[in-house]
Write a protein that holds these residues in place. Sequence first.
Motif, short mmCIF file in Angstrom:
data_model
loop_
_atom_site.label_atom_id
_atom_site.label_comp_id
_atom_site.label_asym_id
_atom_site.label_seq_id
_atom_site.Cartn_x
_atom_site.Cartn_y
_atom_site.Cartn_z
N MET A 1 0.85 -1.20 0.00
CA MET A 1 0.00 0.00 0.00
C MET A 1 0.88 1.24 0.00
SD MET A 1 -3.10 1.12 0.24
CE MET A 1 -2.42 2.29 -0.85
N THR A 2 0.83 1.94 -1.06
CA THR A 2 1.64 3.15 -1.13
C THR A 2 0.74 4.33 -1.39
OG1 THR A 2 3.38 1.87 -2.10
CG2 THR A 2 3.60 4.21 -2.27
N HIS A 3 1.06 5.44 -0.81
CA HIS A 3 0.35 6.67 -1.16
C HIS A 3 1.29 7.82 -0.89
CE1 HIS A 3 -0.09 7.35 3.06
NE2 HIS A 3 -0.36 6.08 3.13
N ASP B 1 4.12 7.47 1.69
CA ASP B 1 4.93 6.29 1.77
C ASP B 1 5.85 6.23 0.55
OD1 ASP B 1 4.20 2.75 1.60
OD2 ASP B 1 5.94 3.83 2.29
N HIS B 2 6.75 7.17 0.48
CA HIS B 2 7.60 7.20 -0.71
C HIS B 2 9.03 6.95 -0.27
CE1 HIS B 2 9.41 10.77 0.70
NE2 HIS B 2 8.21 11.16 1.06
N GLY C 1 -5.08 4.44 -3.72
CA GLY C 1 -4.12 4.01 -4.73
C GLY C 1 -3.51 5.23 -5.36
N SER C 2 -2.68 5.02 -6.36
CA SER C 2 -2.04 6.13 -7.03
C SER C 2 -2.67 6.36 -8.39
CB SER C 2 -0.55 5.83 -7.25
OG SER C 2 0.17 6.35 -6.18
N GLU D 1 -0.19 1.08 -6.08
CA GLU D 1 1.05 1.66 -5.58
C GLU D 1 1.69 2.59 -6.60
OE1 GLU D 1 3.71 -0.96 -3.33
OE2 GLU D 1 2.21 -2.49 -3.78
N SER D 2 2.43 3.58 -6.08
CA SER D 2 2.99 4.58 -6.98
C SER D 2 4.24 4.07 -7.71
CB SER D 2 3.34 5.85 -6.20
OG SER D 2 4.39 5.60 -5.30
#
Length: 781
Positions: free
Chosen positions: A1-3, A6-7, A682-683, A746-747
């Motif tokens: 899970m990225t947003h 969370d990079h 999501g991205s 995810e990005s």
Amino acid sequence: MTHDFDHDPPHRNRGDDASRQVDLFDKSPPPWELVAAEETAIARVVFSQSPHGPYDYAIPDAMRSHIQPGSRVRVPLGRRRGGTMGWCIHVDMAGKSRHKLREISELLDEEPLCDPALVRLVLWIAHYYQAPAGQVFDTLIPSSVRSSAGTKQKTYFRADPKDLTEEIVAGLSPKQQAVARILLAANAPMTAAQISIQVGCTEDPIRRLHKKGLLSSERRREQNSGMTTRWQINDGEAEKTHHLTDSQSDALKQINQAVESEKTKVMLLHGVTGSGKTEVYIRAIEHLVKFGRGAIVLVPEISLTPQTRGRFERRFDSVAVLHSQMTPAERHFQWQRIRSGEVQVVIGPRSAVFAPLPKLGLIIIDEEHDGSFKQDTQPRYHARKVAIARANSLGIPVLLGSATPSLESWHATRTGHAERLSLPDRVRDRAMPDVQLVDMRIKDDRTVGAISRPLHQAVQETIHEKGQCILLLNRRGFATTIQCPSCGHVVACPDCDMPLTHHRDGGKAMCHYCDFCIATPPWCPACRFDGIRYGGLGTQKLEVEVKARFPNANVARMDSDTMRRPGSHQKVLSAFRSGKIDILLGTQMIAKGLDFPNVLLVGVINADSALHFPDFRAAERTFQLVTQVAGRTGRGDRGGRVIVQTYSPEHPAIQAASRHDYIGFAEDELINRKKYNYPPWGSVARIIIRGTEEETTERIAEELVGRIEATRDLLKHEIRILGPAPPPISRLRGKFRFHALLQCPESGPLGETIRRACQDFRIPEKDDVQYVVDIDPMDML
Ligand code: ADP
Ligand code: ZN
């Protein structure tokens, strides 16, 4: 899970995306070719204009000890004469190259304009937002700094008594003797102008002495005199330090701890309107200034009011305010001040996130939900994301503040990527204002025009009580459509296909998407019928109606048409504060940040104006706008109330805003977004393709999206692709447009797919088609 949060920070190479950043520039030859290669000092250089590089250059011996990543250089490129300016991103003193490299011609700055941390930030932005690094450098370092605006090169002469002995001086011509004696006596370097005035000679004898080697010279860059450093700050607000409320103290404690821990941490200060967020920011900065550190405070450009500036300038010795109306010389001057470390607080819009404070301790983003933090031209960065990346690489905290946080930030507090700090109540036990919804679908026959009976009455009562009103209407101009009642023709922009807005001043019909403007046609351009009708409501028309309804009230309008001139903002706001204006009406410009205790009524003319946009953020924007403008009242001892006119009174965003219920709104909206995996779940990335010919543009759009599909399948990434299709604005400035929306949980994979698909995608020049990639787009039009 990225947003959003969370990079991968720019300084570490963990995670899939960041480690591939190395590949991005990796041009190393296969090992067997290295054997023959000789060791040379190599600099990797990028350019702001195409071709963007990076290309390798040999570093001449004389430059070896000075050149660094972040240095600007002049290098030969192609057949361009005089060389090309580029930015050095990497140096390798023991580099190897297969073939002979061209040499750097010139090193342009004694000290690099970017320190190593900022160079890392540039590379991260270039990677994440898929923009050429050279262009990112140009965004980071204002052009006024690159051109040293407001400074001059001056040559200073100096005489050394060892060279100019009495014997030698005696042998010179009388004028040269005079020059020599003045310089020997002065014991400090002087310019040719200074010497010639004192001696009463031309500059010729000075030049001759210099040529003979009897004078030494040095060149220095100096600031022109007459620089104004501060502008008027007083808007009439008298303010002292406050005794903090309990929740303010609690929030401050957490922030101070984060600052002292010297660790990266994102905090979200969720404080209702009027809860005293600014006081918390100021206290936090006062604390870190004690450690010799500085802070950046980002605010939406239109909140950069004298009130905001004044609050900071009264409390700190050294504040730099960056704003769009600065001259290049001022901008350069402030940049140098900031870089020298003398500035404690930098306040500015999104680009201030790059302010070169040498000991940055905290980045604050006020009204963090505001759309102006995203740049809408390349590089299309979001200041919040960049702030977090910069904070990550420096090990400092970021403080986001808002009464209506973006769902991205709110979600981050639910997943542990950000810490939530709350100011649930207004200061001094003030109540939130009462909000009354007026259902505009119910036509009362006494209602003509834009203002309903309840709103009319409320305005009348407020003026009677010597209170002030704010009326919000988010459309400027007079009428938003010009239509023929006979044939139905709508007067539209020939370049954009969007309806023109009629502006009463000067009788102009203007396109709000480009600068197209004509005299409003008196009859229908299609059928010649001479009873053309103005439909739709803009602020100019509202102003006319308000003045007619309340003839004894003083009315002022604030929108980008009346606020063109520098200082007009400040003028209207101080007239409003002093009570000279009873009714202030305008666009969202009046919805933000203003803190005036005598505003007893806020009226929202049409709360739905943004609700039915084809954009997944439409509800969020509507909620934010209504809540923010409602928050302008009830800030004094006399309370306040809000009247919201709407055609959708049952809509959840409007319902929640009427209850001041951010949390309820956010939690419901998160569930809605989850259904479609829209951010923050999501991205999203958007690709916009534009060209002069519709068919060609569409064909290339399909080709590009086809490549993305193929790359996605190859990499086995979970990406949903919508489009290509014409966006709501299907023509802009004479170009046809197509867009595609890409969604991914995810990005990282999303960025990688687009990067790979676009890598070798070339569009023949004859097609005249361009495309842009917008990562985390805020604009869907
Ligand atoms: P927000 O940005 O949260 O809407 P502001 O920072 O504009 O709120 O503060 C609202 C008003 O409350 C300002 O006039 C400010 O001077 C005042 N204020 C802030 N903190 C306190 C406090 N602890 N006690 C009394 N007034 C305060
Ligand atoms: Zn146009």
